[in-house]
Each structure stands twice: as structure tokens, then as C-alpha cells.
Scaffold this active site. Structure first.
Site, PDB file in Angstrom:
ATOM      1  N   GLU A 159       0.856  -1.200   0.000  1.00  0.00           N
ATOM      2  CA  GLU A 159       0.000   0.000   0.000  1.00  0.00           C
ATOM      3  C   GLU A 159       0.882   1.236   0.000  1.00  0.00           C
TER       4      GLU A 159
ATOM      5  N   GLY B 154      -7.589   1.798   1.758  1.00  0.00           N
ATOM      6  CA  GLY B 154      -7.906   2.376   0.453  1.00  0.00           C
ATOM      7  C   GLY B 154      -8.884   3.529   0.501  1.00  0.00           C
ATOM      8  N   THR B 155      -9.485   3.792  -0.653  1.00  0.00           N
ATOM      9  CA  THR B 155     -10.446   4.888  -0.788  1.00  0.00           C
ATOM     10  C   THR B 155     -11.580   4.720   0.212  1.00  0.00           C
TER      11      THR B 155
ATOM     12  N   GLY C 189       3.994   0.157  -5.284  1.00  0.00           N
ATOM     13  CA  GLY C 189       4.350  -1.109  -5.935  1.00  0.00           C
ATOM     14  C   GLY C 189       4.438  -0.936  -7.442  1.00  0.00           C
TER      15      GLY C 189
ATOM     16  N   GLY D  74     -22.709  17.159 -11.030  1.00  0.00           N
ATOM     17  CA  GLY D  74     -23.006  15.727 -11.043  1.00  0.00           C
ATOM     18  C   GLY D  74     -24.039  15.359  -9.994  1.00  0.00           C
TER      19      GLY D  74
ATOM     20  N   ILE E 249     -22.056  10.515  -5.255  1.00  0.00           N
ATOM     21  CA  ILE E 249     -21.222  11.387  -4.413  1.00  0.00           C
ATOM     22  C   ILE E 249     -21.854  12.773  -4.284  1.00  0.00           C
ATOM     23  N   GLY E 250     -22.321  13.331  -5.399  1.00  0.00           N
ATOM     24  CA  GLY E 250     -22.914  14.666  -5.370  1.00  0.00           C
ATOM     25  C   GLY E 250     -24.078  14.747  -4.405  1.00  0.00           C
TER      26      GLY E 250
ATOM     27  N   VAL F 243     -21.623  21.070 -17.718  1.00  0.00           N
ATOM     28  CA  VAL F 243     -20.645  22.063 -17.257  1.00  0.00           C
ATOM     29  C   VAL F 243     -19.457  22.116 -18.207  1.00  0.00           C
TER      30      VAL F 243
ATOM     31  N   HIS G  71     -44.079  -6.715  12.331  1.00  0.00           N
ATOM     32  CA  HIS G  71     -44.850  -5.479  12.373  1.00  0.00           C
ATOM     33  C   HIS G  71     -44.554  -4.748  13.670  1.00  0.00           C
TER      34      HIS G  71
HETATM   35  P1  FAD Z   1      -9.479   1.453  -3.428  1.00  0.00           P
HETATM   36  O1  FAD Z   1     -10.325   1.455  -2.226  1.00  0.00           O
HETATM   37  O2  FAD Z   1      -9.428   2.685  -4.250  1.00  0.00           O
HETATM   38  O3  FAD Z   1      -8.003   1.086  -2.930  1.00  0.00           O
HETATM   39  C1  FAD Z   1      -6.917   1.064  -3.783  1.00  0.00           C
HETATM   40  C2  FAD Z   1      -5.658   1.245  -2.958  1.00  0.00           C
HETATM   41  O4  FAD Z   1      -4.533   0.968  -3.779  1.00  0.00           O
HETATM   42  C3  FAD Z   1      -5.453   2.664  -2.440  1.00  0.00           C
HETATM   43  O5  FAD Z   1      -5.217   2.653  -1.057  1.00  0.00           O
HETATM   44  C4  FAD Z   1      -4.218   3.164  -3.184  1.00  0.00           C
HETATM   45  O6  FAD Z   1      -3.406   4.033  -2.421  1.00  0.00           O
HETATM   46  C5  FAD Z   1      -3.483   1.860  -3.447  1.00  0.00           C
HETATM   47  N1  FAD Z   1      -2.575   1.908  -4.588  1.00  0.00           N
HETATM   48  C6  FAD Z   1      -2.820   2.347  -5.846  1.00  0.00           C
HETATM   49  N2  FAD Z   1      -1.753   2.163  -6.649  1.00  0.00           N
HETATM   50  C7  FAD Z   1      -0.807   1.601  -5.858  1.00  0.00           C
HETATM   51  C8  FAD Z   1       0.520   1.150  -6.106  1.00  0.00           C
HETATM   52  N3  FAD Z   1       1.076   1.214  -7.319  1.00  0.00           N
HETATM   53  N4  FAD Z   1       1.220   0.639  -5.064  1.00  0.00           N
HETATM   54  C9  FAD Z   1       0.675   0.538  -3.830  1.00  0.00           C
HETATM   55  N5  FAD Z   1      -0.570   0.926  -3.555  1.00  0.00           N
HETATM   56  C10 FAD Z   1      -1.301   1.440  -4.549  1.00  0.00           C
HETATM   57  N6  FAD Z   1     -18.713   2.257  -2.218  1.00  0.00           N
HETATM   58  C11 FAD Z   1     -19.666   1.562  -1.566  1.00  0.00           C
HETATM   59  O7  FAD Z   1     -19.843   0.374  -1.851  1.00  0.00           O
HETATM   60  N7  FAD Z   1     -20.433   2.141  -0.586  1.00  0.00           N
HETATM   61  C12 FAD Z   1     -20.283   3.438  -0.253  1.00  0.00           C
HETATM   62  O8  FAD Z   1     -20.984   3.934   0.630  1.00  0.00           O
HETATM   63  C13 FAD Z   1     -19.293   4.196  -0.919  1.00  0.00           C
HETATM   64  N8  FAD Z   1     -19.114   5.491  -0.602  1.00  0.00           N
HETATM   65  C14 FAD Z   1     -18.131   6.195  -1.241  1.00  0.00           C
HETATM   66  C15 FAD Z   1     -17.980   7.544  -0.922  1.00  0.00           C
HETATM   67  C16 FAD Z   1     -17.014   8.303  -1.551  1.00  0.00           C
HETATM   68  C17 FAD Z   1     -16.847   9.753  -1.193  1.00  0.00           C
HETATM   69  C18 FAD Z   1     -16.152   7.691  -2.515  1.00  0.00           C
HETATM   70  C19 FAD Z   1     -15.064   8.468  -3.179  1.00  0.00           C
HETATM   71  C20 FAD Z   1     -16.307   6.354  -2.849  1.00  0.00           C
HETATM   72  C21 FAD Z   1     -17.310   5.593  -2.220  1.00  0.00           C
HETATM   73  N9  FAD Z   1     -17.525   4.258  -2.539  1.00  0.00           N
HETATM   74  C22 FAD Z   1     -18.506   3.556  -1.911  1.00  0.00           C
HETATM   75  C23 FAD Z   1     -16.714   3.562  -3.555  1.00  0.00           C
HETATM   76  C24 FAD Z   1     -15.630   2.700  -2.871  1.00  0.00           C
HETATM   77  O9  FAD Z   1     -14.821   3.525  -2.066  1.00  0.00           O
HETATM   78  C25 FAD Z   1     -14.778   1.996  -3.917  1.00  0.00           C
HETATM   79  O10 FAD Z   1     -15.616   1.268  -4.792  1.00  0.00           O
HETATM   80  C26 FAD Z   1     -13.815   1.027  -3.263  1.00  0.00           C
HETATM   81  O11 FAD Z   1     -12.962   1.687  -2.364  1.00  0.00           O
HETATM   82  C27 FAD Z   1     -12.977   0.288  -4.315  1.00  0.00           C
HETATM   83  O12 FAD Z   1     -12.112  -0.597  -3.676  1.00  0.00           O
HETATM   84  P2  FAD Z   1     -10.743  -1.048  -4.346  1.00  0.00           P
HETATM   85  O13 FAD Z   1     -10.135  -2.011  -3.381  1.00  0.00           O
HETATM   86  O14 FAD Z   1     -10.957  -1.472  -5.727  1.00  0.00           O
HETATM   87  O15 FAD Z   1      -9.835   0.275  -4.434  1.00  0.00           O
HETATM   88  P1  NAD Z   2     -21.697   8.963 -10.689  1.00  0.00           P
HETATM   89  O1  NAD Z   2     -21.363   8.266 -11.941  1.00  0.00           O
HETATM   90  O2  NAD Z   2     -22.581   8.328  -9.702  1.00  0.00           O
HETATM   91  O3  NAD Z   2     -22.377  10.379 -11.035  1.00  0.00           O
HETATM   92  C1  NAD Z   2     -21.765  11.329 -11.864  1.00  0.00           C
HETATM   93  C2  NAD Z   2     -22.844  12.229 -12.452  1.00  0.00           C
HETATM   94  O4  NAD Z   2     -22.210  13.331 -13.083  1.00  0.00           O
HETATM   95  C3  NAD Z   2     -23.717  11.538 -13.509  1.00  0.00           C
HETATM   96  O5  NAD Z   2     -25.068  11.649 -13.138  1.00  0.00           O
HETATM   97  C4  NAD Z   2     -23.362  12.282 -14.793  1.00  0.00           C
HETATM   98  O6  NAD Z   2     -24.467  12.381 -15.672  1.00  0.00           O
HETATM   99  C5  NAD Z   2     -22.931  13.654 -14.278  1.00  0.00           C
HETATM  100  N1  NAD Z   2     -22.020  14.405 -15.162  1.00  0.00           N
HETATM  101  C6  NAD Z   2     -20.964  13.932 -15.853  1.00  0.00           C
HETATM  102  N2  NAD Z   2     -20.370  14.928 -16.540  1.00  0.00           N
HETATM  103  C7  NAD Z   2     -21.054  16.072 -16.300  1.00  0.00           C
HETATM  104  C8  NAD Z   2     -20.923  17.445 -16.721  1.00  0.00           C
HETATM  105  N3  NAD Z   2     -19.954  17.855 -17.543  1.00  0.00           N
HETATM  106  N4  NAD Z   2     -21.823  18.335 -16.261  1.00  0.00           N
HETATM  107  C9  NAD Z   2     -22.823  17.941 -15.421  1.00  0.00           C
HETATM  108  N5  NAD Z   2     -22.985  16.664 -14.988  1.00  0.00           N
HETATM  109  C10 NAD Z   2     -22.115  15.733 -15.410  1.00  0.00           C
HETATM  110  O7  NAD Z   2     -20.274   9.352 -10.047  1.00  0.00           O
HETATM  111  P2  NAD Z   2     -19.897   9.894  -8.605  1.00  0.00           P
HETATM  112  O8  NAD Z   2     -21.091  10.412  -7.900  1.00  0.00           O
HETATM  113  O9  NAD Z   2     -18.726  10.802  -8.830  1.00  0.00           O
HETATM  114  O10 NAD Z   2     -19.398   8.582  -7.884  1.00  0.00           O
HETATM  115  C11 NAD Z   2     -18.262   7.859  -8.389  1.00  0.00           C
HETATM  116  C12 NAD Z   2     -18.324   6.416  -8.024  1.00  0.00           C
HETATM  117  O11 NAD Z   2     -18.176   6.234  -6.628  1.00  0.00           O
HETATM  118  C13 NAD Z   2     -19.625   5.794  -8.451  1.00  0.00           C
HETATM  119  O12 NAD Z   2     -19.341   4.813  -9.419  1.00  0.00           O
HETATM  120  C14 NAD Z   2     -20.182   5.150  -7.237  1.00  0.00           C
HETATM  121  O13 NAD Z   2     -20.479   3.823  -7.473  1.00  0.00           O
HETATM  122  C15 NAD Z   2     -19.090   5.260  -6.163  1.00  0.00           C
HETATM  123  N6  NAD Z   2     -19.725   5.719  -4.915  1.00  0.00           N
HETATM  124  C16 NAD Z   2     -20.635   4.900  -4.325  1.00  0.00           C
HETATM  125  C17 NAD Z   2     -21.302   5.318  -3.195  1.00  0.00           C
HETATM  126  C18 NAD Z   2     -22.306   4.411  -2.566  1.00  0.00           C
HETATM  127  O14 NAD Z   2     -22.303   3.235  -2.876  1.00  0.00           O
HETATM  128  N7  NAD Z   2     -23.165   4.897  -1.696  1.00  0.00           N
HETATM  129  C19 NAD Z   2     -21.071   6.570  -2.677  1.00  0.00           C
HETATM  130  C20 NAD Z   2     -20.175   7.387  -3.313  1.00  0.00           C
HETATM  131  C21 NAD Z   2     -19.497   6.940  -4.429  1.00  0.00           C
END
Ligand code: FAD
Ligand code: NAD
Length: 467
Positions: A33, A40-41, A115, A181, A185-186, A238, A445
Site C-alpha cells: 500500500e 484504500g479509498t 508497488g 453531477g 457522491i454529489g 458544465v 410489524h
Molecule cells: P481502493 O479502495 O481505491 O483502494 C486502492 C488502494 O490501492 C489505495 O489505497 C491506493 O493508495 C493503493 N494503490 C494504488 N496504486 C498503488 C501502487 N502502485 N502501489 C501501492 N498501492 C497502490 N462504495 C460503496 O460500496 N459504498 C459506499 O458507501 C461508498 N461510498 C463512497 C464515498 C465516496 C466519497 C467515494 C469516493 C467512494 C465511495 N464508494 C462507496 C466507492 C468505494 O470507495 C470503492 O468502490 C472502493 O474503495 C474500491 O475498492 P478497491 O479495493 O478497488 O480500491
Molecule cells: P456517478 O457516476 O454516480 O455520477 C456522476 C454524475 O455526473 C452523472 O449523473 C453524470 O451524468 C454527471 N455528469 C458527468 N459529466 C457532467 C458534466 N460535464 N456536467 C454535469 N454533470 C455531469 O459518479 P460519482 O457520484 O462521482 O461517484 C463515483 C463512483 O463512486 C460511483 O461509481 C459510485 O459507485 C461510487 N460511490 C458509491 C457510493 C455508494 O455506494 N453509496 C457513494 C459514493 C461513491
């Protein structure tokens, strides 16, 4: 040089879960990592911190909007953003430490550093001080995840033009925020700030918010969020965002191609995420990257180099933590010679607004497009005794079933705790239940789950009981 059966690059939900399952199956496993914390994220700047802030802001919203009606008088309720962020950071820290504990418990070697492939069985790891370690791995899983996406003209400066990462650590409550968007996330992070008093305006390219979910969900959520004070500018693309020091100017084209400008103190860019492979040196291992930047994989999640696999956000499919986790387990078991199964049609999707939105299976539009004969049942949350008791009356459950066989093909809901409720539908659909099967199961219920039974009754024979 230390040698491993399996090396995993990236410690998000895909990578760390794969590591645990591989260790359970007896593989000598390493996880790499680049950051100092694991998770991660999802754990650091995604799922967990966003839900921590959603919960805090929801408490504030209830205190200012619903307590009086419940007979609780509170005066002078004020949000304390500093404390909210501090609590969020503590939740993140505890959760990330939990992953370190799990790695130690399962005897997984943790390497902190970037890595990079040297070839298909050797990886160099460069830590923050520039020290390089090399390891050998018979097999590797790429689990490097994703980063926020943006289009030309809307590059985040991380000050006033921000992504979700900065939004999760803002030091002040914006007066006005433009969200580009209307996706997950938005709407989630827009809800956090909207509840704290920010005027939130969403500029969305599509004709509806959450455009990939069932159309009914977008309509109902728009209604709910408008009531909370959100403004929506749909069918606006946008073009540019400019930081003017104390404000940002956003320019968009509406559906008539007329230029429209918006002004706010912050702009949150939430237009999707892109796969992340920077620094991985995938070519050295013969790993193909697609035009969309994803690591190319076959049905077993093997890359173009068969001893290297890839999972999670960096490959095709939904960018969700639970999808990444399941793929992690799938790959570890496939490597161990087992025959794992993954049903991509049954990965639930959730939006953590309030009420929450959740769905599994196909949408009505998808089924119509496929030419499937379907029947649709629905039930409003406001008809539930439980909903009136809690004052959470917005939302509905929609069940879609095959007209002939009655098999459930999709369940979509906007309801309190929909994120948890949807699991009933996932289990039912995994066992290929009919709408009648769900309708004949005794539901407790008073609960919100009764709306699923009622919607299933409506889909089955149009004979819901409580409406
Ligand atoms: P990641 O979680 O992105 O982890 C990848 C890791 O790899 C990172 O720590 C990075 O630093 C590391 N890495 C990258 N390249 C290298 C390298 N070369 N060497 C070493 N380390 C490296 N999903 C849900 O299901 N429910 C939610 O409620 C949800 N909420 C979200 C809210 C937000 C604000 C965001 C941004 C995302 C959300 N997601 C949610 C999406 C979710 O976070 C991702 O789908 C998920 O983290 C993906 O997991 P992953 O293991 O593929 O990658
Ligand atoms: P998203 O794909 O959900 O939404 C992006 C939105 O932006 C779309 O509705 C799209 O039409 C719009 N858009 C794109 N270009 C535009 C422009 N130029 N002007 C105006 N609108 C535009 O993406 P996100 O909200 O950024 O989330 C990213 C990823 O993270 C998603 O794939 C989601 O699965 C994951 N995530 C999941 C959760 C959860 O599971 N609760 C929470 C947060 C994020």
C-alpha cells in the site's frame, strides 16, 4: 529477496479482503500500500468518512427540523464542523487500524510504498523515504482502485474547486455549493452540507438525478431533496469552473445550448471516478490496460498475464466496495483451485441520502428495452404505521416481476434504512424467488420491511393489503 505465493497491490476493500481469504487458504501473502494507512479509498476518503458525516449532519437536521414535533424542545442548536471532522477522523483511524489488526492476525506481510512491476513475478516497492525493496510473487492481484474523475475545464484546485476527498475535510460550512453531477457522491455530500445550512445546487448533465437507477427513484429523490432546499439544474453540461479567489464561477450549457453561469463559494466536482494505474508499470508485466484506463480481465478476473489478476474499481463493473470485496474472495478461491461464483446482476446499489435509495437487479427501463413481459408492484412508505411513528413518510418500494413466471427481476426502493432493507430482496433474488414467495413470508410489524411484502403482493396479484 523475500518470496510470496501471492502479492496484492492496493489495500482497499478489494485488496485487503483478497489478502485475508488467500491467507485463510494457506497462501503466503503480502499486501503493498502506497499510503501509510490501510483500507484504500473506502476507509480513508470514501464509504466510511462520508457515512460518518452523513450521520452527524442527519442528527443536526433532526434536531433543527423534527425534534419539536416529537416533543423535544432544544434551543440554540449549532453545527460544530471542527468536531464533526474530528469525530469522522477518529472513525476512519479506528477502522483503518482494524485492517492492520486483521493483516497481523492472518500473518499477512504489509509493505508500505508504491508497488511497481519489474516483470510478471517481481515487484519493487518504493517507500516515502525513497528506499526500494524488491519481492518475488508467484501470483499478483492488482487492486489499485480509482481516483476522482474530471473533464477539461473543471480541474479541481483542491481549494474552492474540490473533489469528495477535500469535501470530507472542509474547515468551514460553505454558504453556497455548486455540485457538478447528480450522482451518488454529489447527492450524499450535497446532503451533508445541505443539512448543515449550505445552499446546495446540483448541475447535472442527464435529465434526472441518479440517472443509472430506476427512473422512479430519481423522481422521488428529487422531490425529497427539493423539500430539503436543494436546487437542481438538469440537462446542463458544465464547460468550465474558475476560482476567483473568494468564489467560483461555473459555466454550463443548457439543453438549448445556451450558456448559463452559476456562482458559489465552493464547487464540488462529482462526475465519476477513473481507474488508477499510475506508477504500476503494468507494461513490464505484460498487463493490458483498456482505452478506458481499466485493467483488462477475463471472466476469472485474470489479466492478459495469467498469473496476474485484477479486481475492484480498477476493472470493469460497478465501482463499489462490496463488489471489490466479492471479487477479492472470488480470485483467492479461484487461485486455490475452487469454483467460486459471483452474480454481477445481484450487486446492490445504495445512495445514503435520507431516506436512502437502494436497488438490486434490473430497472424497469432495462427490462422494457430487453422486451421482457413484466408486472410492476409498488407501495408507498407513508402507508406504514412504522413510518408515521417515526415521521419518516417519504419514499416507496417497487418490485418488478416476470409476467409469466412471477420471478422477481428487480427491486428498487427509497425508504428509511433502505440500505439494510434491500438485503431481503438480494437474498430472495439469489434464490430466484417469485413475488408471491416474498409476499407469503411473515414480515415483522411494525417495520419498514412490510413495504417490501406489500409491493410484492401488488406485483403478484395487485392485492396489497394496507392500501
Ligand atoms: P481502493 O479502495 O481505491 O483502494 C486502492 C488502494 O490501492 C489505495 O489505497 C491506493 O493508495 C493503493 N494503490 C494504488 N496504486 C498503488 C501502487 N502502485 N502501489 C501501492 N498501492 C497502490 N462504495 C460503496 O460500496 N459504498 C459506499 O458507501 C461508498 N461510498 C463512497 C464515498 C465516496 C466519497 C467515494 C469516493 C467512494 C465511495 N464508494 C462507496 C466507492 C468505494 O470507495 C470503492 O468502490 C472502493 O474503495 C474500491 O475498492 P478497491 O479495493 O478497488 O480500491
Ligand atoms: P456517478 O457516476 O454516480 O455520477 C456522476 C454524475 O455526473 C452523472 O449523473 C453524470 O451524468 C454527471 N455528469 C458527468 N459529466 C457532467 C458534466 N460535464 N456536467 C454535469 N454533470 C455531469 O459518479 P460519482 O457520484 O462521482 O461517484 C463515483 C463512483 O463512486 C460511483 O461509481 C459510485 O459507485 C461510487 N460511490 C458509491 C457510493 C455508494 O455506494 N453509496 C457513494 C459514493 C461513491
Amino acid at each position: 529477496m523475500e518470496s510470496f505465493d501471492l502479492a496484492i497491490i492496493g489495500s482497499g476493500p478489494g485488496g485487503y479482503v483478497a489478502a485475508i481469504r488467500a491467507a485463510q487458504l494457506g497462501m503466503k501473502t503480502a499486501i503493498i500500500e502506497k499510503y501509510n494507512t490501510l483500507g484504500g479509498t473506502c476507509l480513508n476518503v470514501g464509504c466510511i468518512p462520508s457515512k460518518a458525516l452523513l450521520d452527524s449532519s442527519e442528527h443536526f437536521h433532526n434536531a433543527t427540523h423534527n425534534f419539536t414535533e416529537h416533543g423535544i424542545d432544544v434551543d440554540n442548536v449549532r453545527p460544530n464542523i471542527e468536531q464533526m471532522i474530528k469525530r469522522k477522523n477518529e472513525v476512519v483511524e479506528q477502522t483503518c487500524n482494524g485492517i492492520k489488526y486483521l493483516m497481523d492476525k492472518n500473518k499477512i506481510a504489509v509493505f508500505n510504498g508504491l508497488g511497481s512491476f519489474k516483470d510478471s513475478t517481481h515487484i519493487s516497492i518504493k517507500d516515502q523515504d525513497g528506499k526500494v525493496t524488491e519481492i518475488e510473487a508467484k501470483k499478483t492481484i492488482i487492486a489499485t482502485g480509482s481516483k476522482p474523475n474530471f473533464f477539461p475545464g473543471m480541474e479541481p484546485d483542491k481549494k474552492r474547486i474540490i473533489t469528495s476527498t477535500e469535501a470530507l475535510s472542509l474547515k468551514e460550512i460553505p454558504k453556497k455549493m455548486i455540485v457538478i453531477g447528480g450522482g451518488v457522491i454529489g447527492l450524499e455530500l450535497g446532503s451533508v452540507f445541505g443539512r448543515l445550512g449550505t445552499q446546495v445546487e446540483v448541475v447535472e448533465f442527464a435529465s434526472s438525478i441518479i440517472p443509472t437507477m430506476d427512473e422512479t427513484m430519481g423522481k422521488e429523490l428529487t422531490r425529497v431533496l427539493k423539500k430539503e432546499g436543494f436546487k437542481f439544474h438538469l440537462e446542463h453540461r458544465v464547460k468550465s469552473v474558475v476560482n476567483k479567489g473568494d468564489k467560483v464561477i461555473i459555466t454550463a450549457l443548457n439543453k438549448k445550448e445556451v450558456e448559463v453561469t452559476f456562482e458559489a463559494d465552493y464547487c464540488l466536482v462529482a462526475v465519476g471516478r477513473k481507474p488508477y494505474t499510475d506508477g504500476l508499470n503494468a507494461e513490464a508485466a505484460g498487463v493490458k490496460i483498456t482505452d478506458r484506463g481499466q485493467v483488462e480481465v477475463n471472466d476469472y478476473l485474470q489479466t492478459s498475464t495469467p498469473n496476474i489478476y485484477a479486481i475492484g474499481d480498477v476493472v470493469r463493473g460497478a465501482m463499489l466496495a462490496h463488489k471489490a470485496e466479492e471479487e477479492g474472495v472470488f480470485v483467492a478461491e479461484h487461485m486455490a483451485g475452487q469454483k467460486p461464483h459471483m452474480n454481477y446482476n445481484l450487486i446492490p446499489g445504495v445512495v445514503y441520502t435520507w431516506p436512502e435509495v437502494a436497488s438490486v437487479g434490473k430497472t424497469e427501463a432495462e427490462l422494457v428495452k430487453e422486451g421482457r413481459e413484466i408486472k410492476v408492484g409498488s407501495f408507498p412508505i407513508k402507508a406504514l404505521g412504522r413510518a408515521r411513528a417515526s415521521m419518516d413518510t417519504a419514499g416507496l418500494v417497487k418490485v418488478i416481476a416476470d409476467s409469466e413466471t412471477d420471478e422477481v427481476l428487480g427491486v428498487h426502493m427509497i425508504a428509511p434504512r433502505a440500505a439494510d432493507l434491500i438485503m431481503e430482496a438480494v437474498v430472495a433474488m439469489e434464490y430466484r424467488a417469485s413475488a408471491e414467495d416474498i409476499a407469503r413470508i411473515c414480515h415483522p410489524h411494525p417495520t419498514y420491511s412490510e413495504a417490501i411484502k406489500e409491493a410484492a403482493l401488488d406485483a403478484f396479484e395487485k392485492r396489497a393489503l394496507h392500501i
